[in-house]
Design a protein around this motif. Structure first.
Motif, PDB file in Angstrom:
ATOM      1  N   ILE A  22       0.812  -1.022   0.051  1.00 44.91           N
ATOM      2  CA  ILE A  22       0.097   0.048   0.046  1.00 44.91           C
ATOM      3  C   ILE A  22       0.853   1.139   0.074  1.00 44.91           C
ATOM      4  CG2 ILE A  22      -1.703   1.293   1.292  1.00 44.91           C
ATOM      5  CD1 ILE A  22      -2.405  -1.482   2.663  1.00 44.91           C
ATOM      6  N   PHE A  23       0.636   2.100  -0.917  1.00 44.48           N
ATOM      7  CA  PHE A  23       1.524   3.489  -1.100  1.00 44.48           C
ATOM      8  C   PHE A  23       0.635   4.370  -0.807  1.00 44.48           C
ATOM      9  CE2 PHE A  23       3.542   0.163  -3.502  1.00 44.48           C
ATOM     10  CZ  PHE A  23       5.067   0.348  -3.378  1.00 44.48           C
ATOM     11  N   VAL A  24       1.303   5.614  -0.096  1.00 47.54           N
ATOM     12  CA  VAL A  24       0.729   6.778   0.272  1.00 47.54           C
ATOM     13  C   VAL A  24       1.862   7.770  -0.063  1.00 47.54           C
ATOM     14  CG1 VAL A  24      -0.234   8.493   1.849  1.00 47.54           C
ATOM     15  CG2 VAL A  24      -0.904   5.926   1.990  1.00 47.54           C
ATOM     16  N   ASN A  25       1.578   8.554  -1.210  1.00 49.42           N
ATOM     17  CA  ASN A  25       2.433   9.624  -1.539  1.00 49.42           C
ATOM     18  C   ASN A  25       3.812   9.238  -1.899  1.00 49.42           C
ATOM     19  OD1 ASN A  25       0.780  11.806  -1.035  1.00 49.42           O
ATOM     20  ND2 ASN A  25       1.191  12.002   1.022  1.00 49.42           N
ATOM     21  N   GLU A  29      -4.532  -4.898  -5.736  1.00 50.71           N
ATOM     22  CA  GLU A  29      -3.824  -3.393  -6.009  1.00 50.71           C
ATOM     23  C   GLU A  29      -4.891  -2.483  -5.846  1.00 50.71           C
ATOM     24  OE1 GLU A  29      -2.051  -3.991 -10.142  1.00 50.71           O
ATOM     25  OE2 GLU A  29      -0.266  -4.804  -8.905  1.00 50.71           O
ATOM     26  N   PHE A  30      -6.146  -2.751  -6.519  1.00 53.23           N
ATOM     27  CA  PHE A  30      -7.398  -1.737  -6.353  1.00 53.23           C
ATOM     28  C   PHE A  30      -7.708  -1.708  -4.908  1.00 53.23           C
ATOM     29  CE2 PHE A  30     -11.752  -1.623  -5.554  1.00 53.23           C
ATOM     30  CZ  PHE A  30     -12.185  -0.511  -6.066  1.00 53.23           C
ATOM     31  N   ILE A  31      -7.813  -2.675  -4.258  1.00 52.07           N
ATOM     32  CA  ILE A  31      -8.002  -2.743  -2.701  1.00 52.07           C
ATOM     33  C   ILE A  31      -7.028  -1.769  -2.211  1.00 52.07           C
ATOM     34  CG2 ILE A  31      -8.193  -3.894  -0.622  1.00 52.07           C
ATOM     35  CD1 ILE A  31     -10.445  -4.712  -2.469  1.00 52.07           C
ATOM     36  N   CYS A  32      -5.676  -1.968  -2.502  1.00 47.23           N
ATOM     37  CA  CYS A  32      -4.750  -1.114  -1.898  1.00 47.23           C
ATOM     38  C   CYS A  32      -4.706   0.354  -2.048  1.00 47.23           C
ATOM     39  CB  CYS A  32      -3.375  -1.736  -2.198  1.00 47.23           C
ATOM     40  SG  CYS A  32      -3.025  -3.355  -1.209  1.00 47.23           S
ATOM     41  N   LYS A  33      -5.241   0.627  -3.373  1.00 42.72           N
ATOM     42  CA  LYS A  33      -5.274   2.022  -3.858  1.00 42.72           C
ATOM     43  C   LYS A  33      -6.802   2.804  -2.971  1.00 42.72           C
ATOM     44  CE  LYS A  33      -3.203   2.261  -8.305  1.00 42.72           C
ATOM     45  NZ  LYS A  33      -3.384   0.854  -9.134  1.00 42.72           N
ATOM     46  N   LEU A  58      -5.571   6.455   4.638  1.00 47.71           N
ATOM     47  CA  LEU A  58      -4.360   6.672   5.434  1.00 47.71           C
ATOM     48  C   LEU A  58      -3.556   8.131   5.015  1.00 47.71           C
ATOM     49  CD1 LEU A  58      -3.256   3.148   4.726  1.00 47.71           C
ATOM     50  CD2 LEU A  58      -4.458   3.754   6.529  1.00 47.71           C
ATOM     51  N   VAL A  59      -4.313   8.828   4.087  1.00 40.12           N
ATOM     52  CA  VAL A  59      -3.545  10.216   3.990  1.00 40.12           C
ATOM     53  C   VAL A  59      -3.504  11.090   4.901  1.00 40.12           C
ATOM     54  CG1 VAL A  59      -3.844  12.062   2.115  1.00 40.12           C
ATOM     55  CG2 VAL A  59      -4.432   9.765   1.608  1.00 40.12           C
TER      56      VAL A  59
END
Length: 152
Positions: A112-115, A141-145, A151-152
């Protein structure tokens, strides 16, 4: 339920602002584990503050002793370093695998990526040998996006 139908369910859960982030993550785990027959353990791990380790977040499935996983250890720890999806068709063939249960045959972990920063991952264990396809990867990948928006 198809991946497409589950996507709309996940979007609905994500939008439930009356629930905490952890409550929404748990609901996502529950619908995935309930609706995809070969998803036998579904959970989230997140970077533990400034430490080079992951900490277990919401999950469904058998209890696990692996509440903290050092970066580099096991499949989850490797994803924390590589920033890449990791699909394991046969966990017995992996040298750096942390066994959670003897019933686990396969595992998939998606970061999971944030920024642009890897902040966590979704981890799924299966009792079915080699069940994960490219469709699973794209769906997760959709779920993680979607989760990243919380989480932002």
């Amino acid at each position: 339920m198809t991946f497409q139908n589950l996507k709309s369910e996940v979007k609905s859960i994500i939008s439930q602002e009356n629930l905490s982030v952890d409550e929404r993550l748990l609901k996502i785990c529950q619908i995935l584990e309930t609706n995809i027959s070969y998803y036998n353990w579904v959970g989230f791990y997140f970077k533990n503050g400034d430490k080079d380790e992951l900490k277990l977040g919401p999950y469904v499935g058998e209890p696990t002793d692996h509440v903290i996983i050092p970066f580099g250890k096991g499949i989850c720890g490797q994803v924390a370093i590589s920033n890449q999806n990791f699909v394991v068709p046969d966990v017995a063939a992996q040298d750096n695998y942390i066994a959670c249960s003897i019933s686990v045959k396969a595992e998939i972990v998606i970061p999971i990526f944030v920024n642009g920063e890897n902040v966590g991952q979704i981890d799924i264990d299966s009792g079915t040998p080699d069940p994960f396809t490219e469709a699973d990867e794209r769906f997760l990948e959709f779920i993680c996006k979607e989760v990243a928006t919380l989480l932002v």
